[in-house]
Design a protein around this motif. Structure first.
Motif, PDB file in Angstrom:
ATOM      1  N   ARG A 270      43.101  42.082  35.556  1.00 18.87           N
ATOM      2  CA  ARG A 270      43.295  42.588  34.187  1.00 18.87           C
ATOM      3  C   ARG A 270      42.096  43.404  33.727  1.00 18.87           C
ATOM      4  NH1 ARG A 270      46.245  37.679  30.911  1.00 18.87           N
ATOM      5  NH2 ARG A 270      48.169  37.736  32.122  1.00 18.87           N
ATOM      6  N   GLN A 271      40.928  43.015  34.194  1.00 19.15           N
ATOM      7  CA  GLN A 271      39.731  43.752  33.843  1.00 19.15           C
ATOM      8  C   GLN A 271      39.769  45.162  34.433  1.00 19.15           C
ATOM      9  OE1 GLN A 271      35.989  42.060  35.153  1.00 19.15           O
ATOM     10  NE2 GLN A 271      35.150  42.426  33.113  1.00 19.15           N
TER      11      GLN A 271
ATOM     12  N   ARG B  70      38.734  38.068  31.321  1.00 19.49           N
ATOM     13  CA  ARG B  70      38.219  37.180  32.365  1.00 19.49           C
ATOM     14  C   ARG B  70      38.761  37.485  33.748  1.00 19.49           C
ATOM     15  NH1 ARG B  70      33.605  35.043  31.229  1.00 19.49           N
ATOM     16  NH2 ARG B  70      33.622  33.364  29.736  1.00 19.49           N
ATOM     17  N   ARG B  71      40.045  37.738  33.855  1.00 17.98           N
ATOM     18  CA  ARG B  71      40.656  37.941  35.165  1.00 17.98           C
ATOM     19  C   ARG B  71      40.292  39.317  35.714  1.00 17.98           C
ATOM     20  NH1 ARG B  71      46.783  36.059  34.390  1.00 17.98           N
ATOM     21  NH2 ARG B  71      46.577  34.155  35.614  1.00 17.98           N
TER      22      ARG B  71
ATOM     23  N   GLU C  96      40.233  38.211  47.990  1.00 18.83           N
ATOM     24  CA  GLU C  96      41.304  37.205  48.038  1.00 18.83           C
ATOM     25  C   GLU C  96      41.762  36.955  49.470  1.00 18.83           C
ATOM     26  OE1 GLU C  96      44.265  38.657  45.365  1.00 18.83           O
ATOM     27  OE2 GLU C  96      43.214  37.902  43.599  1.00 18.83           O
TER      28      GLU C  96
END
Length: 96
Positions: free
Chosen positions: A33-34, A29-30, A81
């Motif tokens: 991390r993906q 999901r993140r 971000e």
């Protein structure tokens, strides 16, 4: 074991690892991390191409799929971000 059977087993194992790696990339999901999972998936594809005796494709895959694409994804995540943080700070200033 004959050489043909060993090659078939290596191909089957490589394809299974690539399938598992693809599932991991999809279900993580993140985004950060993906990107890491995508890099590992690129390494798995590189191994598959080496097993299939395509070293030129494997070299391209290790350069692009394991390094460049995850780097671009991480840079895009950082940019998004920072844009979100700037927007939130502007909204907070407008409220005061």
């Amino acid at each position: 074991m004959s050489e043909g059977i060993l090659t078939d087993v290596l191909i089957a194992v490589s394809l299974t690892l690539v399938l598992a790696g693809a599932a991991i990339v999809v279900f993580v999901r993140r985004p950060a991390r993906q990107a890491v999972a995508l890099s590992a998936y690129g390494v798995l594809l590189t191994v598959l191409f080496l097993v299939l005796q395509a070293p030129d494709v494997a070299l391209s895959q290790v350069a692009v799929g394991s390094a460049v694409v995850p780097l671009i994804v991480v840079l895009a995540i950082r940019k998004v971000e920072s844009i979100r943080a700037n927007a939130e700070s502007r909204d907070a200033e407008r409220e005061h």
